[in-house]
Every structure is written in structure tokens, then in C-alpha cells.
Design a protein around this motif. Structure first.
Motif, short mmCIF file in Angstrom:
data_model
loop_
_atom_site.label_atom_id
_atom_site.label_comp_id
_atom_site.label_asym_id
_atom_site.label_seq_id
_atom_site.Cartn_x
_atom_site.Cartn_y
_atom_site.Cartn_z
N ALA A 154 0.83 -1.21 0.00
CA ALA A 154 0.00 0.00 0.00
C ALA A 154 0.87 1.25 0.00
CB ALA A 154 -0.92 0.00 1.21
N LEU A 155 1.94 1.25 0.78
CA LEU A 155 2.81 2.43 0.84
C LEU A 155 3.49 2.67 -0.50
CD1 LEU A 155 4.30 1.79 4.39
CD2 LEU A 155 2.75 3.65 3.75
N ILE A 156 3.91 1.59 -1.16
CA ILE A 156 4.53 1.73 -2.48
C ILE A 156 3.49 2.26 -3.48
CG2 ILE A 156 5.53 0.43 -4.41
CD1 ILE A 156 6.87 -1.39 -2.25
N ALA A 157 2.25 1.77 -3.38
CA ALA A 157 1.19 2.23 -4.30
C ALA A 157 0.85 3.70 -4.03
CB ALA A 157 -0.05 1.36 -4.14
N ILE A 158 0.85 4.11 -2.78
CA ILE A 158 0.57 5.52 -2.46
C ILE A 158 1.66 6.41 -3.06
CG2 ILE A 158 0.54 7.22 -0.58
CD1 ILE A 158 -0.87 5.01 1.12
N ARG A 159 2.91 5.99 -2.94
CA ARG A 159 4.00 6.78 -3.54
C ARG A 159 3.81 6.89 -5.04
NH1 ARG A 159 9.08 5.82 -3.82
NH2 ARG A 159 9.29 8.07 -3.85
N ARG A 160 3.41 5.79 -5.66
CA ARG A 160 3.28 5.73 -7.12
C ARG A 160 2.08 6.55 -7.60
NH1 ARG A 160 1.73 5.38 -11.59
NH2 ARG A 160 1.77 3.69 -13.09
N GLN A 161 0.97 6.49 -6.86
CA GLN A 161 -0.28 7.04 -7.37
C GLN A 161 -0.68 8.37 -6.73
OE1 GLN A 161 -2.82 3.77 -6.42
NE2 GLN A 161 -1.76 2.38 -7.82
#
Lengths: 113, 558
Positions: free
Chosen positions: A38-45
Motif C-alpha cells: 500500500a505504501l509503495i502504491a501511495i508513492r506511485r499514485q
């Protein structure tokens, strides 16, 4: 597969800021997704400035992604998301804060003097 | 600004980098700087290794390093640099026994001998391991312990080398980003060793650590060094696919296939490897390139599993045998909802290792004076396909040689300061980026796109059409670098390090795509849909260099 929505309340900022600051992020997830995913996705999106330490991503060998999850010290890479309540993510207590979820965990001899 | 000076600068602190530091100290270096973007000894590939380590120890049956070399050359499909492969095989036993003295904990038989199993492609039992799935973490921990006891080794974590400094055709140091503070650091060095591992992180499905985006290749190219065999990326055939597993590496299944003979099945429950010319009736022997090819072909033919792979089944194995072989891993699998006695799992190829890398001689010296490479970052020893178990011996053996060579070279030279103004433009660039930039797209978004492109177009199957598409897009992304958005901030600003990661990954990706487009045949890990056969005329390596303008240039090996 049913889509779920995680709500993550994340401590933001550096130690220079006088008051702790929190931001809440929401993102859809499929069962099995981890807090680190989720943290990686938040950074990405949503916010590329969000800071988190990780290296091995999923294998739980680097031990870098240790944070406080709802007040309990745990690995972001092995903790699964839940959608029944807001999850609060904070940097490790007792370690100097660098930014967001990143603390100074380097052994003293591995820092630049 | 911080200015540092060292005899030997080692970029990357995985297995090869840590061993190089030990060897440099042994060879008399007075100061070694061991720098890693991540934490020393916790990133890279070594710590991720869950499998086996090949060395002709002869513990189970007679063996010698030349037999190991024969198997390595056969796996390399005619492309191995035989001198490098021989070095790897000859020195592996000494390194592995040394690790035993350092109490790494190799699994042993009841008679006390080191246990060795027959991994695919080996002619005899040659591969040792640490139970259970602990080989890499144990090797990494052992090396961390060793380097911490050597006073001349200065470890620095979260220090990302962004550029090498070249003066009069020689490497004289580097500029790095201190990630924790967001500040530039200049380093004068008498010799530099690149030990940054491979580039598998630039593939969507990968078993890499976060710091394996190929930046070491970009550093070497920009410094004038040549790369070799860049088109050969090893896809590990049975990477875990489904159900979702956490807390375990996706390449975990291989040792259990050796021990228990897990069966690879297609959607119809049928074993299919024999259809691709690989008979596994006598054991698990299919080399990685052939298994990857077979799985991809089954999926393409519509005979795959629901998530796009194939099944790996242990349901024919009695539960007590599973428990004996898997030990505590059974409990970790149960937490992930997996019961191997009842149901198969889904597996599919995953980017695992890069055979190509920086061209080196048997001193691990690159084509640029004072620049060395070690471990996965060095190319040539494994040709077109790496033999199972050769990665950790490569890290240790090449690390030892590189560390020793670099220290001996450094001993011949006085320490000199960097030429005035060296790296000033790079220092300025780091500071300017840390001030933040407005733009439409961030580096992490392009990194994601790059991983998709590499998986789709430069993955296990390639053709002229998709490769040229990948080349065009990576060049567009390189051109977009100055215009990316970047949130401001110095202290541990992840986007700052990521901008440099993207820049390096794009160069590494472009090198792979160019080399793959030029090789109009199929060989080992490089499979072309439009040229499905091997061509004897292509039994040679390709070298890549960079033009002054930053373009990728291909040429034959020398």
C-alpha cells in the motif's frame, strides 16, 4: 474478487516540525495486500514524497520496513491491510526521525561522520 | 560539503562488496570505503538467496573444479568467458570452506560432512545450503560479522554513488548522494570496485532487492567501461505466483523440488516438460532457460493456471516427508493459507539474475584503469545462462579477486586529492534537484512503466518489433529526465535518490534492449520469437559502450 478500501493514517514530516502531523490516504486493495504494498502504491499514485525504508520488498530478510502499526512494532511487508478500521502508521518510537516513516536505524558506525 | 578519501571505494555492500572489502584489507589497504544505497549487508541479492551454493568440495562423491567448469560452460550455451568461469570454479571450494570456518552453518550429514545436492545442470551432488531457506541470510550475516571486525573497513549505509569521476582516462573517485541528509559527497579513491549486483529490479516480476536497478552498469558505461552479454537475463522458471505469500522470497520452491521432486503441471494436471525435450523421470534436472521456455509456451497455448503460470504440486508427497523437508517453513506457508499436501501452488518465471555485466579480466579489472567490478555486476563468467548455484560463489570469488587487485593497485599510488573542480557539475545537479522541480510525472511512475515495458517487451520472449518499441520508449524517458516532477526536500527525500535510480535503470534497460535487438538468434536466456533457432555464427559475445553523447554503441567482443 471483491475490492476493499484501506484507510491509512500516516505520520508525516521531519523532526524539524514542531507538531506531529498526520495525513490520511485511501486506496482500494485485494485481499492479501500488505501495508508495504500500500505504501509503495501511495508513492506511485498519490504522493511520491512519502518516505519509507524497504529493501527486500517481500521476503522479510532485510528487516528495514519495521514501523509502528496501530502502535505495535511490526514489519510493513508482512502485515496485511484491513478494511474494518483506519490503520495508523508511525515511525519507530525511540529512534531519531528522519522523514515520515523513516527513522535513523543505521548503526552509528555506518553513518557519515 | 563532505569530502572523503580512500584507497579502495567499493560501491555496493552485498556478498561481493563485503567480500571485496575483506580481501582489500587483507591485501594491505589502509582505508576501505564500503558504501551502499541501502543498509550495508541488508540489500542486494546475496541476502535474498534461498537456494544452493555450488562448489566442487567432493563431500558426497569425488568431484573436482574442472568438472564444475564443464557444467558451467555447458549451461552457458557456448558464451562463457572460459577464464572467468574457470576462476569461479577453481576458487569456489576455498571460499565455501572459509565460510564454514566463519560458522555460516552449512547443512551437514550425520557423518559431519557438508551436505551437497544435485541442482539442475550439475553432473553430481555439488550444491551446499543452509537450512531452511536460510542460505543467503546466513551468508550475509557471516560477512557482516567479518567486516565489522576489520578496522580499516569504513561502512557507510544510505550513500548512493551517482557518478564516477574520470581524469586523464582513469577513474579517480566518485560523487555520491548522502540519502539521509540529501547532500552531495565527493570521494577521492585510488581504485573503485563496482559491486552493485544486477538489474533484475527493472523487471515487473523480479526477485530483486530494491537497490538492484542496474545503476552500476550505468556508472561503468559513463566512465568509459565496456559491458558484455547484456541481453542475457535469467528468468527463474518457478517463481511463486499465487496464492499471495508474504514474508517469503518468491524463488523459495527450488530446493524443495530437489528434495521432494515437486511436479510441474499444466491446467489439465499433466506434466509437460517432456514435451519440450526435458525428461525429468530421473529427477529434477531441467535447466532454467528450458523450463522458463516450456512454462511460457504452455501459458501462451492456453494451458496455464488461472493467474497466468503453471501448477507446482507436492500432493503426491506424504505429509511426514513434507514436514521433514520443509521444517519450520510448513508453518510459514500455513500462515499464508497454503497446505502443500492438499493443493498445488501456482508458479511462473520471474527475473532472477543477469548474466551480463561489466567486462572484466581475471583480475576483475574493467577496460578503464582503476575501475574494477565483482559479483553479478561483472559479466562473462556465466555466458548465456547461469548454472544453478553459481551466483554466491561468483560473489565471493570475484569479490576476493577484485578486493585484492584493487588494494595492490592502490598500494602503488600516493593518495592525491581530486583535481580541482572535479564533480562540481554533479554536486550542483544534486543540490538543484533537492530544491524540487515542477513537472507532470514523477520518477517512481516512470520506473513502474519501465518495469512493465521490460517485462512485456524485453522479457523471456523477444522480437524485433517489441524490442524496437522498448528502445524508443526508454530513449524518450531518458530525454524526459530533466522535466520530471520532484518534491523538494533534502533529508531522506525518497524522490531524490529515485531520480538517480531511474536515470541509471534507463541506461541499463537500453543496453539490454539494444543487445537483444542485435542478437538475431535464440540462445540460453535470450529467446527470439522471430529467430527461434541458435545460429553458430552467433556463438560470440557482444560488447556495449557509451558515446560521449550518452548513446549506446554495440560491438563484437575483443
Amino acid at each position: 474478487m471483491t475490492k476493499h478500501t484501506a484507510r491509512l493514517r500516516i505520520r508525516r514530516g521531519t523532526a524539524d516540525e514542531p507538531q506531529p502531523r498526520y495525513e490520511e490516504f485511501a486506496l482500494p486493495f485485494e485481499p492479501g495486500t500488505t501495508v508495504l504494498d500500500a505504501l509503495i502504491a501511495i508513492r506511485r499514485q498519490q504522493d511520491p514524497s512519502l518516505a519509507i525504508r524497504y529493501s527486500c520488498i517481500n521476503a522479510n530478510v532485510c528487516k528495514e520496513c519495521l514501523i509502528a502499526i496501530d502502535g505495535v512494532i511490526d514489519y510493513a511487508c508482512t502485515t496485511r491491510l484491513r478494511d474494518d478500521k483506519v490503520m495508523t502508521l508511525e515511525p519507530l518510537p525511540g529512534k531519531p526521525l528522519l522523514r515520515d516513516l523513516v527513522t535513523e536505524i543505521r548503526p552509528p558506525r555506518e553513518r557519515l561522520k | 560539503m563532505t569530502d572523503l578519501a580512500t584507497d579502495v571505494l567499493i560501491v555496493g555492500a552485498g556478498g561481493a562488496g563485503m567480500y571485496a572489502a575483506i580481501a582489500a584489507a587483507r591485501a594491505g589497504a589502509g582505508h576501505v570505503l564500503l558504501a551502499d544505497k541501502s543498509l550495508v549487508g541488508r540489500g542486494g541479492a546475496t541476502i535474498m538467496a534461498q537456494m544452493t551454493v555450488a562448489a566442487a568440495l567432493g563431500e558426497e562423491c569425488p568431484d573436482d573444479w574442472q568438472a564444475h567448469l564443464d557444467d558451467t560452460l555447458a549451461a552457458g550455451r557456448g558464451l562463457c568467458d572460459e577464464n572467468l568461469a574457470a576462476l569461479l570454479c577453481r576458487d569456489a571450494p576455498a571460499r565455501i570452506r572459509e565460510m564454514a570456518e566463519w560458522r555460516v552453518g552449512w547443512a551437514r550429514r550425520e557423518n559431519g560432512r557438508i551436505a551437497q545436492v544435485t541442482a539442475p545442470g550439475h553432473s553430481r551432488p555439488r550444491c551446499c545450503y543452509v537450512d531452511f531457506l536460510n542460505t543467503g541470510p546466513a551468508v550475509a550475516a557471516t560477512l557482516r560479522r567479518q567486516i565489522s571486525q576489520i578496522g580499516v573497513i569504513n561502512r557507510v549505509s544510505n550513500l548512493a554513488v551517482t557518478d564516477l569521476l574520470v581524469h586523464d582516462g582513469e577513474v579517480v573517485g566518485a560523487v555520491a548522494l548522502d540519502i539521509a541528509e540529501g547532500e552531495p559527497v565527493r570521494i577521492a579513491a585510488k581504485a573503485v570496485i563496482i559491486a552493485t549486483g544486477g538489474l533484475t529490479r527493472i523487471y515487473q516480476r523480479n526477485s530483486a532487492s530494491a537497490n538492484m536497478g542496474g545503476d552500476g552498469y550505468a556508472l561503468a558505461l559513463a566512465a568509459g567501461a565496456a559491458l558484455v552479454d547484456m541481453e542475457f537475463v535469467q528468468f527463474f522458471p518457478i517463481g511463486h505466483l499465487a496464492p499471495r505469500v508474504v514474508g517469503m522470497d518468491p524463488i523459495m520452491w527450488d530446493p524443495f523440488r530437489y528434495k521432494l521432486g515437486g511436479r510441474l503441471l499444466n491446467r489439465d494436471g499433466r506434466e509437460f516438460l517432456a514435451d519440450y525435450g526435458s525428461d525429468e523421470s530421473a529427477g529434477y534436472t531441467t535447466p532454467r532457460d528450458i523450463a522458463t521456455y516450456a512454462i511460457q509456451k504452455e501459458v501462451a497455448a492456453g494451458r496455464g493456471s488461472p493467474n497466468g503460470g503453471v501448477y507446482l504440486s507436492f500432493t503426491h508427497v506424504p505429509r511426514h516427508s513434507l514436514e521433514a523437508a520443509f521444517g519450520p517453513v510448513i508453518g510459514r506457508l500455513a500462515k499464508n493459507g497454503i497446505d502443500l499436501a492438499r493443493a498445488p501452488v501456482e508458479v511462473a518465471p520471474i527475473a532472477h539474475y543477469h548474466m551480463g555485466g561489466i567486462a572484466v579480466d581475471t583480475d576483475m579489472a574493467s577496460s578503464v584503469p582503476r575501475l574494477f567490478a565483482a559479483g553479478e555486476a561483472a559479466g562473462g563468467a556465466n555466458g548465456a545462462n547461469r548454472l544453478s548455484g553459481n551466483a554466491i560463489p561468483e560473489a565471493l570469488v570475484f569479490g576476493e579477486v577484485a578486493g585484492r587487485s584493487a588494494a595492490l593497485l592502490a598500494a602503488k599510488r600516493p593518495m592525491s586529492a581530486l583535481p580541482s573542480g572535479a564533480g562540481a557539475d554533479i554536486v550542483e545537479q544534486i543540490r538543484s534537484l533537492a530544491d524540487g522541480r515542477k513537472g507532470d510525472i514523477a520518477a517512481c511512475e516512470l520506473l513502474d512503466e519501465l518495469r512493465e515495458i521490460m517485462w512485456r517487451d524485453v522479457g523471456p520472449f523477444r522480437s524485433a518489433k517489441v524490442l524496437s518499441r522498448a528502445i524508443v520508449r526508454t530513449e524518450e524517458m531518458r530525454a524526459a529526465l530533466p522535466k520530471l516532477s520532484l518534491p523538494p526536500g533534502r533529508r531522506f527525500n525518497p524522490a531524490l535518490a529515485e531520480w538517480f535510480e531511474l536515470r541509471g535503470s534507463l541506461i541499463a534497460a537500453s543496453a539490454v534492449a539494444h543487445a537483444a535487438a542485435a542478437r538475431i538468434e535464440s540462445r540460453g536466456a535470450h529467446q527470439r520469437e522471430d529467430y527461434p533457432d541458435s545460429d553458430p555464427a552467433w556463438a560470440r559475445s557482444q560488447r556495449i559502450t557509451m558515446t560521449a553523447e550518452g548513446g549506446i554503441t554495440l560491438g563484437p567482443s575483443q
